[in-house]
Write a protein that holds these residues in place. Sequence first.
Motif, PDB file in Angstrom:
ATOM      1  N   GLU A   1      -5.793   1.426   6.434  1.00 34.77           N
ATOM      2  CA  GLU A   1      -6.521   1.552   5.220  1.00 34.77           C
ATOM      3  C   GLU A   1      -6.052   2.788   4.314  1.00 34.77           C
ATOM      4  OE1 GLU A   1      -8.846  -0.487   4.256  1.00 34.77           O
ATOM      5  OE2 GLU A   1      -8.207  -1.809   5.840  1.00 34.77           O
ATOM      6  N   GLY A   2      -5.622   3.879   5.013  1.00 31.91           N
ATOM      7  CA  GLY A   2      -5.184   4.848   4.149  1.00 31.91           C
ATOM      8  C   GLY A   2      -3.798   4.655   3.481  1.00 31.91           C
ATOM      9  N   ILE A   3      -3.046   3.992   4.219  1.00 34.76           N
ATOM     10  CA  ILE A   3      -1.395   3.339   3.662  1.00 34.76           C
ATOM     11  C   ILE A   3      -1.686   2.554   2.578  1.00 34.76           C
ATOM     12  CG2 ILE A   3       0.463   2.025   3.976  1.00 34.76           C
ATOM     13  CD1 ILE A   3       0.309   3.396   6.944  1.00 34.76           C
ATOM     14  N   LYS A   4      -2.843   1.580   2.675  1.00 29.36           N
ATOM     15  CA  LYS A   4      -3.082   0.684   1.548  1.00 29.36           C
ATOM     16  C   LYS A   4      -3.612   1.289   0.435  1.00 29.36           C
ATOM     17  CE  LYS A   4      -5.605  -2.550   3.275  1.00 29.36           C
ATOM     18  NZ  LYS A   4      -6.573  -3.279   4.457  1.00 29.36           N
ATOM     19  N   ALA A   5      -4.297   2.310   0.410  1.00 31.61           N
ATOM     20  CA  ALA A   5      -5.039   2.946  -0.736  1.00 31.61           C
ATOM     21  C   ALA A   5      -3.909   3.872  -1.237  1.00 31.61           C
ATOM     22  CB  ALA A   5      -5.856   4.107   0.022  1.00 31.61           C
ATOM     23  N   ILE A   6      -2.958   4.187  -0.712  1.00 27.40           N
ATOM     24  CA  ILE A   6      -1.626   5.042  -1.244  1.00 27.40           C
ATOM     25  C   ILE A   6      -0.847   3.740  -1.847  1.00 27.40           C
ATOM     26  CG2 ILE A   6       0.631   6.012  -1.012  1.00 27.40           C
ATOM     27  CD1 ILE A   6      -0.817   7.306   1.412  1.00 27.40           C
ATOM     28  N   LEU A   7      -0.525   2.709  -1.625  1.00 27.85           N
ATOM     29  CA  LEU A   7       0.004   1.533  -2.067  1.00 27.85           C
ATOM     30  C   LEU A   7      -0.440   1.083  -3.358  1.00 27.85           C
ATOM     31  CD1 LEU A   7       1.936  -0.170   1.064  1.00 27.85           C
ATOM     32  CD2 LEU A   7       2.712   1.586  -0.622  1.00 27.85           C
ATOM     33  N   ALA A   8      -1.852   1.227  -3.374  1.00 30.53           N
ATOM     34  CA  ALA A   8      -2.878   0.618  -4.339  1.00 30.53           C
ATOM     35  C   ALA A   8      -2.929   1.737  -5.552  1.00 30.53           C
ATOM     36  CB  ALA A   8      -4.168   0.046  -3.863  1.00 30.53           C
ATOM     37  N   GLY A   9      -2.505   2.843  -5.391  1.00 31.46           N
ATOM     38  CA  GLY A   9      -2.576   4.061  -6.255  1.00 31.46           C
ATOM     39  C   GLY A   9      -4.199   4.561  -6.266  1.00 31.46           C
ATOM     40  N   GLU A  10      -4.728   4.306  -5.087  1.00 32.20           N
ATOM     41  CA  GLU A  10      -6.206   4.950  -5.058  1.00 32.20           C
ATOM     42  C   GLU A  10      -6.174   6.172  -4.294  1.00 32.20           C
ATOM     43  OE1 GLU A  10      -8.370   1.803  -2.704  1.00 32.20           O
ATOM     44  OE2 GLU A  10      -8.252   0.346  -4.191  1.00 32.20           O
ATOM     45  N   LYS A  11      -5.052   6.505  -3.705  1.00 32.81           N
ATOM     46  CA  LYS A  11      -5.215   7.855  -2.966  1.00 32.81           C
ATOM     47  C   LYS A  11      -3.580   8.354  -3.397  1.00 32.81           C
ATOM     48  CE  LYS A  11      -5.311   9.950   1.762  1.00 32.81           C
ATOM     49  NZ  LYS A  11      -5.672   9.478   3.029  1.00 32.81           N
ATOM     50  N   PRO A  12      -3.598   9.680  -3.802  1.00 34.44           N
ATOM     51  CA  PRO A  12      -2.083  10.110  -4.128  1.00 34.44           C
ATOM     52  C   PRO A  12      -1.183  10.302  -3.056  1.00 34.44           C
ATOM     53  CG  PRO A  12      -3.774  11.935  -3.947  1.00 34.44           C
ATOM     54  CD  PRO A  12      -4.423  10.636  -3.713  1.00 34.44           C
ATOM     55  N   PHE A  13       0.162   9.926  -3.418  1.00 32.83           N
ATOM     56  CA  PHE A  13       1.152  10.120  -2.569  1.00 32.83           C
ATOM     57  C   PHE A  13       1.635  11.639  -2.658  1.00 32.83           C
ATOM     58  CE2 PHE A  13       5.635   9.669  -1.659  1.00 32.83           C
ATOM     59  CZ  PHE A  13       5.917   9.459  -0.161  1.00 32.83           C
TER      60      PHE A  13
END
Length: 522
Positions: A427-439
């Motif tokens: 879920e955390g990785i998906k959030a990064i790939l969707a731009g919901e969580k900063p890389f």
Amino acid sequence: MINPAYEIERLLKYGQHWGLLGKWDVVPTRNALLDLFQISEPYDGLVEEESYDSPVPILDNLLDYAYETGLLKENTVTYRDLLDTRIMGLLMPRQSEVIEKFYNTVREKSIKQATDDYYTLSKASNYIRMDRIEKNLYWLASTEYGDIEITVNLSKPEKDPKAIAAARNMKQSSYPKCQLCLENVGYAGRVNHPARENHRVIPIELGNEQWFLQYSPYVYYNEHCIVFSEAHRPMKISREAFLRLLEFVEKVPHYFIGSNADLPIVGGSILSHDHFQGGHHQFPMEKAQVERTFIHKDFPDVKVGIVKWPMSVIRLSGASKEDLVELADRVLALWREYSDESVEVLAYSEEGGKKTPHNTITPIARKNRNQEYELDLVLRNNRTSKEHPYGIFHPHEDLHHIKKENIGLIEVMGLAVLPGRLSVEMEGIKAILAGEKPFDEKRLMEDEDLGKHLPWIQELVEKYGTGNQKDDTEEIVKKEIGRIFTRVLEDAGVFKRDQKGMDSFLKFMDHAGFSIKGDSGK
């Protein structure tokens, strides 16, 4: 307010619905449950009909009541499991009754109907906890070897700190000797050993020895069964093992059966008790094609081939069980002693005058579509090195963020059993790939869940960016986990899929007395 007497009546109806209880079993079972919960009188009102899909809602109510009244020491998963198994054990038929019904069904109907009924019993009794197993994540990942199966295991409960503390203070017990021993049937359990009062097994003779059939409580695939020896003795791949595997598929032809290897690192989690695993499931490896065929002059009727698979697999098939056993035993004996330093395969290492063996086989037996006996021999080696301390032919360290555990029988056949932690981490990785969580690399390094995945996340961001649709990120992560698991299997293969590795594989085949018959596609 929970009415335990009412819940007991619901449970009795559940037991009757699933055939755990006959008409004349209801009264004594009711009395046993009343005694367990220290209730003086049964419920005397109307009990509504319901679907009886699962005993869990009823059991949860009874467990809550038990905790409120002090019957349940701790309201944790471990203690609740011990008590709900005891409850379901009171509904179970005797071991002899289960066996008699199984073999009556074999005689009067079919072995398939007998296993169907036994599997239904194992689920209805809550021995197989389907409510937990249904939480597992599962998907197929497309690879050059065909679709492989991925499951994220969420069915095993987390370690219970209170149970761990209690176990530390307990007097050590060696009964049962392990979780596979026959003595587990009907066992009440303890905080460091699961209760099995709702567990029944089926005797089956293999190789003139007493073995038993049961289902795995964690069923990673359809009708995931375990076949174990009556004797508590170490795993051993041998001529006798090949014979037992083929005898089993002769008796239960709709199931495959296989054995974990008998050495650490390449073996399963329980090497101390001789056992096999099987079931009613077609694994990706079974579907994989033979890419090169061979003949053996001493066994002209046995079809032989190298399977197109990331691990090193020799497939034998034919009508004669005896021929397959004999040829498999020859391959095993030769492989045990075989070394090829050019691909880091050494049969033995020596330290302090002690010789340690490294070569073994993971065998899998089945009846193929032509109703021939089929035996897959997966070549294994458990050497370690300074570069690969976990194993040269084990998932390498750069893949441990996904899979660090041994590659046992189930993984060998193409079903990845991945740790439950991945469900949150995905879920955390998906959030990064969707731009919901900063890389943010610095923050990710300190992230307890995602830090271990940082190099992989960097790779994913470079490949896919961070502006993906949420739905697309699901497919991206699943596909990339499948790609990693393919690499895991390739790491575990003794002869790699490159030219050097395949040449080395052919060299061993020649050493084992096989002659190339021709490419399967010709």
